[in-house]
Design a protein around this motif. Structure first.
Motif, PDB file in Angstrom:
ATOM      1  N   ARG A   8       0.821  -1.200   0.000  1.00  0.00           N
ATOM      2  CA  ARG A   8       0.000   0.000   0.000  1.00  0.00           C
ATOM      3  C   ARG A   8       0.860   1.256   0.000  1.00  0.00           C
ATOM      4  NH1 ARG A   8      -5.371  -0.056   1.800  1.00  0.00           N
ATOM      5  NH2 ARG A   8      -5.247   2.211   1.889  1.00  0.00           N
ATOM      6  N   VAL A  65      -0.446   6.872  -7.252  1.00  0.00           N
ATOM      7  CA  VAL A  65      -1.587   7.727  -6.897  1.00  0.00           C
ATOM      8  C   VAL A  65      -1.192   9.194  -7.012  1.00  0.00           C
ATOM      9  CG1 VAL A  65      -3.042   8.507  -4.989  1.00  0.00           C
ATOM     10  CG2 VAL A  65      -2.806   6.081  -5.436  1.00  0.00           C
ATOM     11  N   VAL A  73      -0.835  10.268 -10.692  1.00  0.00           N
ATOM     12  CA  VAL A  73      -2.103  10.504 -11.377  1.00  0.00           C
ATOM     13  C   VAL A  73      -2.730  11.809 -10.879  1.00  0.00           C
ATOM     14  CG1 VAL A  73      -4.421   9.630 -11.800  1.00  0.00           C
ATOM     15  CG2 VAL A  73      -2.498   8.054 -11.756  1.00  0.00           C
ATOM     16  N   VAL A  74      -2.713  12.015  -9.559  1.00  0.00           N
ATOM     17  CA  VAL A  74      -3.271  13.242  -9.000  1.00  0.00           C
ATOM     18  C   VAL A  74      -2.559  14.465  -9.581  1.00  0.00           C
ATOM     19  CG1 VAL A  74      -3.461  14.631  -6.902  1.00  0.00           C
ATOM     20  CG2 VAL A  74      -4.113  12.233  -6.859  1.00  0.00           C
ATOM     21  N   ILE A  92      -3.570  14.956 -13.404  1.00  0.00           N
ATOM     22  CA  ILE A  92      -4.917  15.474 -13.631  1.00  0.00           C
ATOM     23  C   ILE A  92      -5.013  16.922 -13.144  1.00  0.00           C
ATOM     24  CG2 ILE A  92      -7.365  15.222 -13.099  1.00  0.00           C
ATOM     25  CD1 ILE A  92      -6.924  12.242 -12.808  1.00  0.00           C
ATOM     26  N   THR A  93      -4.507  17.171 -11.927  1.00  0.00           N
ATOM     27  CA  THR A  93      -4.598  18.526 -11.378  1.00  0.00           C
ATOM     28  C   THR A  93      -3.880  19.528 -12.273  1.00  0.00           C
ATOM     29  OG1 THR A  93      -4.590  17.555  -9.187  1.00  0.00           O
ATOM     30  CG2 THR A  93      -4.264  19.908  -9.313  1.00  0.00           C
ATOM     31  N   LEU A  98      -5.955  20.146 -15.359  1.00  0.00           N
ATOM     32  CA  LEU A  98      -7.259  20.696 -14.967  1.00  0.00           C
ATOM     33  C   LEU A  98      -7.149  22.186 -14.642  1.00  0.00           C
ATOM     34  CD1 LEU A  98     -10.033  19.328 -14.526  1.00  0.00           C
ATOM     35  CD2 LEU A  98      -9.506  19.249 -12.112  1.00  0.00           C
ATOM     36  N   MET A  99      -6.160  22.526 -13.819  1.00  0.00           N
ATOM     37  CA  MET A  99      -6.096  23.915 -13.373  1.00  0.00           C
ATOM     38  C   MET A  99      -5.666  24.828 -14.516  1.00  0.00           C
ATOM     39  SD  MET A  99      -2.735  24.038 -10.974  1.00  0.00           S
ATOM     40  CE  MET A  99      -1.100  23.852 -11.667  1.00  0.00           C
ATOM     41  N   LEU A 116      -6.590  24.411 -17.545  1.00  0.00           N
ATOM     42  CA  LEU A 116      -7.745  24.543 -18.422  1.00  0.00           C
ATOM     43  C   LEU A 116      -8.687  25.645 -17.938  1.00  0.00           C
ATOM     44  CD1 LEU A 116      -9.014  20.949 -19.280  1.00  0.00           C
ATOM     45  CD2 LEU A 116      -8.675  22.820 -20.880  1.00  0.00           C
ATOM     46  N   VAL A 140      -1.234  25.382  -5.557  1.00  0.00           N
ATOM     47  CA  VAL A 140      -2.331  24.440  -5.774  1.00  0.00           C
ATOM     48  C   VAL A 140      -1.771  23.023  -5.840  1.00  0.00           C
ATOM     49  CG1 VAL A 140      -4.052  23.624  -7.427  1.00  0.00           C
ATOM     50  CG2 VAL A 140      -3.853  26.055  -6.965  1.00  0.00           C
ATOM     51  N   VAL A 172      -2.391  20.075  -3.053  1.00  0.00           N
ATOM     52  CA  VAL A 172      -3.147  18.907  -3.510  1.00  0.00           C
ATOM     53  C   VAL A 172      -2.320  17.635  -3.316  1.00  0.00           C
ATOM     54  CG1 VAL A 172      -4.000  17.756  -5.577  1.00  0.00           C
ATOM     55  CG2 VAL A 172      -4.679  20.101  -5.100  1.00  0.00           C
ATOM     56  N   VAL A 175      -2.166  16.750   0.398  1.00  0.00           N
ATOM     57  CA  VAL A 175      -3.379  16.170   0.954  1.00  0.00           C
ATOM     58  C   VAL A 175      -3.591  14.760   0.394  1.00  0.00           C
ATOM     59  CG1 VAL A 175      -5.226  16.892  -0.606  1.00  0.00           C
ATOM     60  CG2 VAL A 175      -5.639  16.833   1.812  1.00  0.00           C
ATOM     61  N   ALA A 176      -3.222  14.543  -0.854  1.00  0.00           N
ATOM     62  CA  ALA A 176      -3.337  13.203  -1.436  1.00  0.00           C
ATOM     63  C   ALA A 176      -2.496  12.221  -0.633  1.00  0.00           C
ATOM     64  CB  ALA A 176      -2.881  13.219  -2.890  1.00  0.00           C
ATOM     65  N   ILE A 183      -4.210  11.465   2.607  1.00  0.00           N
ATOM     66  CA  ILE A 183      -5.397  10.618   2.441  1.00  0.00           C
ATOM     67  C   ILE A 183      -4.987   9.158   2.281  1.00  0.00           C
ATOM     68  CG2 ILE A 183      -7.189  10.001   0.770  1.00  0.00           C
ATOM     69  CD1 ILE A 183      -7.754  12.960   0.474  1.00  0.00           C
ATOM     70  N   VAL A 184      -3.971   8.929   1.455  1.00  0.00           N
ATOM     71  CA  VAL A 184      -3.529   7.553   1.252  1.00  0.00           C
ATOM     72  C   VAL A 184      -3.075   6.950   2.584  1.00  0.00           C
ATOM     73  CG1 VAL A 184      -1.872   6.085   0.062  1.00  0.00           C
ATOM     74  CG2 VAL A 184      -2.885   8.020  -1.122  1.00  0.00           C
ATOM     75  N   GLU A 201      -9.215   7.483  -3.809  1.00  0.00           N
ATOM     76  CA  GLU A 201      -8.265   8.379  -3.153  1.00  0.00           C
ATOM     77  C   GLU A 201      -7.847   9.504  -4.084  1.00  0.00           C
ATOM     78  OE1 GLU A 201      -5.363   5.535  -1.894  1.00  0.00           O
ATOM     79  OE2 GLU A 201      -6.445   5.112  -0.035  1.00  0.00           O
ATOM     80  N   SER A 203      -8.565  13.694  -3.679  1.00  0.00           N
ATOM     81  CA  SER A 203      -7.489  14.687  -3.593  1.00  0.00           C
ATOM     82  C   SER A 203      -7.648  15.820  -4.595  1.00  0.00           C
ATOM     83  CB  SER A 203      -6.138  14.026  -3.833  1.00  0.00           C
ATOM     84  OG  SER A 203      -6.091  12.790  -3.191  1.00  0.00           O
ATOM     85  N   PHE A 254     -11.700  23.518  -9.384  1.00  0.00           N
ATOM     86  CA  PHE A 254     -11.410  23.566 -10.818  1.00  0.00           C
ATOM     87  C   PHE A 254     -12.413  22.734 -11.611  1.00  0.00           C
ATOM     88  CE2 PHE A 254      -7.139  24.753  -9.241  1.00  0.00           C
ATOM     89  CZ  PHE A 254      -7.111  25.997  -9.829  1.00  0.00           C
TER      90      PHE A 254
END
Lengths: 549, 305, 301
Positions: B8, B15, B18-19, B22-23, B26-27, B29, B273, B277, B280-281, B284-285, C139, C143, C148
């Motif tokens: 894990r 993880v 990928v976060v 995408i972030t 995304l931001m 855009l 940002v 992010v 926090v990811a 969370i994991v 997860e 996050s 956005f």
């Protein structure tokens, strides 16, 4: 040497207490001022900073060639003890004070200004306010990368204490600009020692103003201490100043109530009626102060879009809002209903023919104009929408205006809000019909307002263009004769108010709570706190006092 | 078990990747950028600014540049707080949020568990209705209402605490209470439901049949099974609560990390940002891993092979 | 062991009854009706819904009408809930506000339940690698900066009220999925599920018929926690420009506006807060009643 200067400072600050004894105030032991300063500052680099919270601190950390008189806002000697201007108004020669020093004790010279201004204009520095130095010869070309050699910029040191500046045009407000933080000197020996912006951190930052930076704790506070090497050290009475970030306005008010702040940045809109009432009825000292700011609150019309492409529609809309009610019943803060775009500045004011409040005559005229424009009784106007950025005050005003247009003209207007950055983007793309806007003057002169609406101006954002208007603004920039300039501005503003690409609503005020323990000193006497229309505060002649009851 | 935990922990890397990916896109855009302001910056100056931050390069190149930096543990300088790096900002503000969060979480767990158990011990009785109605208060009154109320009462009127700020140890109390109240209500509701779910199960009945005292059955059997929903909720809740809350930090003027989650996005402070992010990811994991381990402890039927 | 096996058989014997459905729901409904608080809660929610539907007939003022000369006045016989600082009737604003807030509460929660329960049940039941991957996806979604997403959704689809439900549902299902998955993981090794599997009952059928009914209690409780969450989050989306547009109101925006008026015009905060609280209390008691009524083991008593 340094210790001696510091000792002298302490000595002077004790001596001055005696002079004030005639009043019911005595200087406090604790000369610490606590200020609510709104948002956490982005940066403390005078060349790069753009916001109000930054300016408030920078005005106390740094000092330019000139300063502005606290009341009249006329330029007064600061780091430059004197200056001469060539007859054509293009060459300024400044004499730098021999005793001007940096807060680390190093001498401040004309070379430092040359270095600082070149740095501010350097494309690599990427200063947003670099255009404030475009009045200097070749400044614009160097900043835009069309000119590579910084020595061609019109600023040079004739000797260590003589600075010569060559301008593009005679610029009557240039001496006011030199008091603005974008033109403040920065210490070359410190800036070049650190990578990036690290020189502005606590412990690194060296300044030349009445105060120096001692602490900068993110989202906690910024602490300034009196600068022992400041040339006018004797005039600085405060020991230190704490600037607290106070983004939450309700919390700020409670901090003031609990005695943690002496001056707030604002007053919550819904609390202003309460304080204003108190100020009217109660006796004794009242902390609530509303003071004008050189700024205009208005709506932009998109003149490239139906139906606001027709000036008659724009005028009909401008005639039928009750500015007085907005100011008195919604804002409560002593704002002034705006019947024109430019707020009055010393020597200039324009009287438009828009009414303060809605009169039957105005409604009749508006209805007639709408009919003439082809929209009798508002039919065929389609869906007009007001765009605003998310904010309590903007929301309330938009709701009220929506209802006024509905009642007075029978037209349905929609509202929509956007988050700040999206709103800016929408406004830039001109994807709106009516959009809320505000403009704060950079310097106390009509030019900072009226040059917005020249054809294709970067801040125009209405699509409006008028050749005569452009001509008047241009002519005003070519002369040093104040009367002639203002005459041109008057003619320009008359055109603007006839065509109305903007709908003026009110002129801003700043609402603050000010403790009775903070006083200004003038000619050795204490006097009440006051503010100028630029809301610029240099806490040089301020002191904390105890009140004798 | 050790193997499972290691596996894990290793999954953190994909993880986060990928976060980050995408972030990042995304931001970029979203309309608006870090340099937009009411006074629009002239075109040429905007070019200078973009060049300074490498924002004139094609987006994929900026992405690769950013990943390279992150791989070295450098989250870059903040766009807004220009004299600080994102690493410094997180290091300076996370401890503050974590202290408030831990205290808030502790308070929420104590209050939540006690009132949940209290209510479940006699369902549909006055004590059940009362404690649940009370916990509903915590849910209906969001922190932006409770915070100012607490401040008005305990700081302005009673003067037990400072109105705001972060100077003395007692400054942690009001924010932690405000933050914890809502979670306490969540925990109470979930605990009550969880206990009622297991209370009629066979092994509890068996335990009762064996003649074990009520409290022992409660502690040894009922709680173990009944806490499952609470624990499931605890993973994401703990991550959220430890990284702070925009509302509470802004009301009490605390220099925590929480306010940067929303503000950095609103400011389009791209590096901040990304930094918050990713941080926090990571939390969370880790929290979810802890929760999953706790599952195995609470319910012997669950095993990780 | 024999004891356990015996119990399994009794349970197995019960399952066919449960599957008939009709009798279960009837049973549950009857049990619900016996729960006084739940019935009160249900009645109140029906009343609140009727108020929302008939708001235009109940309101004595148009919702967009301002009265600047009047300003904020405390409650009286003309304005039951007082007026806000623009002179708008608070009673009107609150009952109109219930429309959007109830809709958001129901629809966004429904979206979150639908996705969350299925996702969690599949992850928990299938287990192994699938579970791992599904949980890691969760997860990741946790996050990502939600702001956005909302901003880009708005850029792509414009301002649209349906987008609001989708946006809110899309964040709320994440925790739901984790809770359901936790419950399912613990349930799937229970004897009767093992038995059902060994009897060759299909996976989909096991999930739908055995697992989900057994986690329903927890789901209902989490739903009662989700509803207030989404109602208040709507106010944040209004900040981004996606939520309700002025002069229309919602409970969330009324409460957040009311906070600023806490000291000056307290009725601007109290009435929306109390209205929300009553609705949530009702929902809470109904939820508890439903949970008890649907408890598959409750029938044993």
């Amino acid at each position: 040497m340094a210790a001696a200067v510091r000792l002298l400072g302490i000595f002077l600050s004790i001596v001055w207490v005696a002079e004030a004894s005639a009043q019911s105030y005595t200087a406090s032991k604790d000369q610490t001022l606590n200020i609510g300063n709104g948002a956490e500052p982005k940066e403390l680099d005078p060349a790069l900073a753009t916001g109000t919270p930054e300016a408030h601190i920078l005005d106390n950390l740094f000092e330019g060639l000139t300063a502005l008189d606290e009341k009249t806002l006329d330029p007064i000697p600061a780091i430059a003890e004197s200056w001469t201007v060539s007859p054509d108004g293009k060459i300024y020669t400044f004499k730098i004070r021999k005793n001007a020093k940096w807060s680390d004790g190093k001498n401040l010279t004309a070379e430092d200004f040359v270095w600082s201004w070149r740095r501010a204009l350097n494309p690599m520095t990427a200063a947003e306010y670099a255009y404030q130095l475009y009045y200097i010869k070749n400044g614009e070309q160097f900043n835009k990368g069309q000119l590579k050699d910084p020595s061609l910029v019109g600023v040079k040191a004739l000797d260590p204490y003589t600075l010569q500046v060559e301008l593009v045009n005679p610029t009557p407000f240039f001496l006011k600009l030199t008091a603005f933080h974008a033109l403040n000197p920065v210490p070359p020996h410190v800036v070049s020692k650190f990578p990036g912006q690290e020189w502005t951190k606590e412990g690194n930052l060296v300044s030349n103003g009445p105060f120096k930076l001692t602490e900068w704790k993110l989202n906690r506070h910024i602490r300034l201490e009196a600068n022992p090497f400041y040339w006018d050290r004797a005039a600085v009475k405060l020991k230190d100043i704490y600037f607290y970030p106070t983004e939450n306005v309700d919390t700020e008010e409670k901090m003031f109530t609990a005695g943690k702040l002496h001056i707030t940045n604002t007053v919550p809109t819904l609390r202003t009626p309460y304080y204003a009432q108190m100020a009217k009825q109660a006796k004794g000292y009242q902390p609530y102060k509303d003071t004008p700011l050189l700024a205009s609150y208005f709506y932009r019309f998109n003149v490239k879009r139906k139906p606001t492409d027709d000036w008659r529609v724009r005028r009909a809309l401008a005639l039928t809002i009750d500015r007085k009610a907005i100011v008195e019943r919604i804002m409560h803060g002593g704002q002034i209903p705006a019947t024109t775009f430019t707020p009055p500045v010393i020597g200039y004011s324009f009287k438009g023919d828009l009414p303060d409040n809605v009169t039957p005559a105005a409604i009749a005229e508006a209805k007639k104009l709408l009919a003439e424009a082809g929209y009798p009784e508002g039919k065929g106007l389609g869906k007009i929408e007001i765009l605003y950025n998310t904010n309590e005050g903007h929301k309330k005003i938009a709701v009220a205006i929506q209802d006024m247009w509905k009642k007075n003209l029978g037209i349905d207007v929609g509202l929509f809000n956007q988050e700040w950055k999206v709103y800016l983007d929408t406004q830039r793309r001109m994807d709106f019909t009516i959009s809320r806007a505000g403009w704060v003057g950079d310097y106390p002169d009509p030019n900072t307002f009226l040059d917005l609406f020249v054809t294709n101006g970067g801040q125009n954002l209405t699509g409006w263009s008028n050749k005569d208007y452009d001509q008047y603004i241009h002519q005003a920039g070519q002369t040093l004769d104040q009367a002639k300039r203002f005459e041109n501005f008057h003619k320009a503003e008359a055109i603007l108010m006839k065509e109305l690409p903007v709908l003026p609503i009110y002129f801003y005020t700043y609402n603050r709570l000010v403790s009775e323990h903070i006083k200004m000193i003038e000619n050795g006497q204490f006097r009440e706190w006051s503010a100028n229309i630029m809301q610029r505060f240099v806490y040089k002649n301020f002191a904390m006092v105890d009140v004798r009851k | 078990m050790t193997k499972y935990i290691l596996k894990r922990l290793l999954s953190i890397i994909p993880v986060l990747w990928v976060v980050a990916t995408i972030t990042f896109f995304l931001m970029r855009l979203a309309p608006g950028g870090p340099f937009d302001s009411e006074k629009q910056v002239p075109e040429e100056i905007l070019h200078n600014l973009e060049a300074k931050y490498h924002m004139d390069e094609p987006l994929p190149m900026q992405y690769v540049r950013y990943l390279g930096m992150v791989a070295k543990g450098d989250l870059g300088p903040s766009f807004r707080y220009t004299s600080r790096t994102v690493n410094e900002i997180i290091a300076e503000t996370f401890p503050v949020s974590a202290i408030v969060g831990l205290l808030g979480l502790f308070y929420a767990l104590v209050i939540g568990l006690i009132s949940g158990i209290f209510a479940a011990s006699k369902p549909n009785s006055a004590r059940d209705y009362l404690s649940m109605a009370f916990s509903m208060l915590g849910i209906c009154l969001p922190s932006f209402v409770i915070g100012p109320l607490f401040m008005l009462l305990f700081a302005v009127k009673l003067e037990w605490f400072n109105v705001s700020g972060w100077a003395e140890p007692k400054d942690v109390v009001l924010p932690a209470l405000t933050l914890g109240t809502m979670y306490a209500a969540y925990f109470a509701r979930l605990t009550r439901a969880g206990i009622l779910d297991v209370i009629k199960q066979d092994y509890i009945r068996t335990a009762h049949a064996k003649g074990l005292p009520e409290w022992l059955v409660m502690v040894r059997h009922t709680l173990k099974g009944g806490l499952l929903p609470t624990v499931s909720f605890l993973g994401p809740a703990a991550a959220a609560i430890l990284t702070g809350s925009l509302v509470v930090e802004s009301i009490f003027n605390i220099p925590g990390l929480g306010r940067f989650f929303v503000q950095s996005a609103l400011n389009r402070d791209y590096t901040l940002v990304m930094g918050t992010v990713l941080f926090v990811a990571f939390l969370i994991v880790v929290m979810n891993l802890l929760v999953d381990v706790a599952y195995a402890f609470l319910n012997p039927r669950i095993s990780y092979d | 062991m024999t004891e356990a096996a015996l119990k399994t058989t009794t349970l197995m014997n019960q399952t066919p009854e449960i599957e008939k459905g009709r009798s279960l729901w009837e049973d549950a409904f009857n049990r619900l009706l016996k729960n006084k608080m739940a019935v009160i809660g249900l009645c109140y929610l029906i009343f609140q819904t009727l108020v929302a539907i008939f708001a235009p007939w109940l309101a004595r003022f148009p919702y967009e009408e301002t009265n600047l000369a009047l300003g904020a006045v405390p409650p009286d016989w003309v304005h039951f809930f007082g007026t806000d600082d623009l002179g708008r009737d608070m009673f009107t604003r609150v009952i109109y506000g219930s429309r959007i807030s109830l809709m958001v509460g129901i629809l966004a929660t429904a979206v979150s339940v639908l996705i969350g329960v299925l996702y969690g049940a599949v992850a928990g039941y299938v287990g192994g690698r699938t579970d791992d991957i599904l949980m890691r996806i969760l997860e990741i979604l946790y996050s990502l900066p939600f702001i956005f997403f909302v901003i880009i959704l708005m850029v792509l689809f414009g301002r649209n009220i349906y987008l609001l439900f989708v946006a809110l549902g899309l964040i709320e299902w994440l925790t739901m999925a984790r809770i359901v998955r936790g419950q399912v993981v613990s349930l799937k090794k229970v004897e009767y599920i093992d038995a059902a599997r060994s009897m060759g009952v299909g996976h989909v059928k096991i999930i739908l018929d055995h697992l989900i009914p057994n986690v329903l209690g927890t789901v209902i409780i989490y739903v009662t926690l989700t509803v207030p969450g989404v109602i208040l989050e709507e106010a944040f989306l209004s900040f981004l420009g996606l939520g309700v547009q002025e002069p229309m109101s919602s409970w969330g925006t009324l409460i957040s506006d009311g906070v600023a008026a806490m000291q000056t015009y307290p009725w601007m905060l109290i009435f929306p807060c109390v209205t929300l609280m009553l609705a949530l209390l009702a929902l809470n008691f109904l939820g508890d009643g439903l949970r008890d009524a649907l408890d598959p083991r409750a029938s044993k008593d």
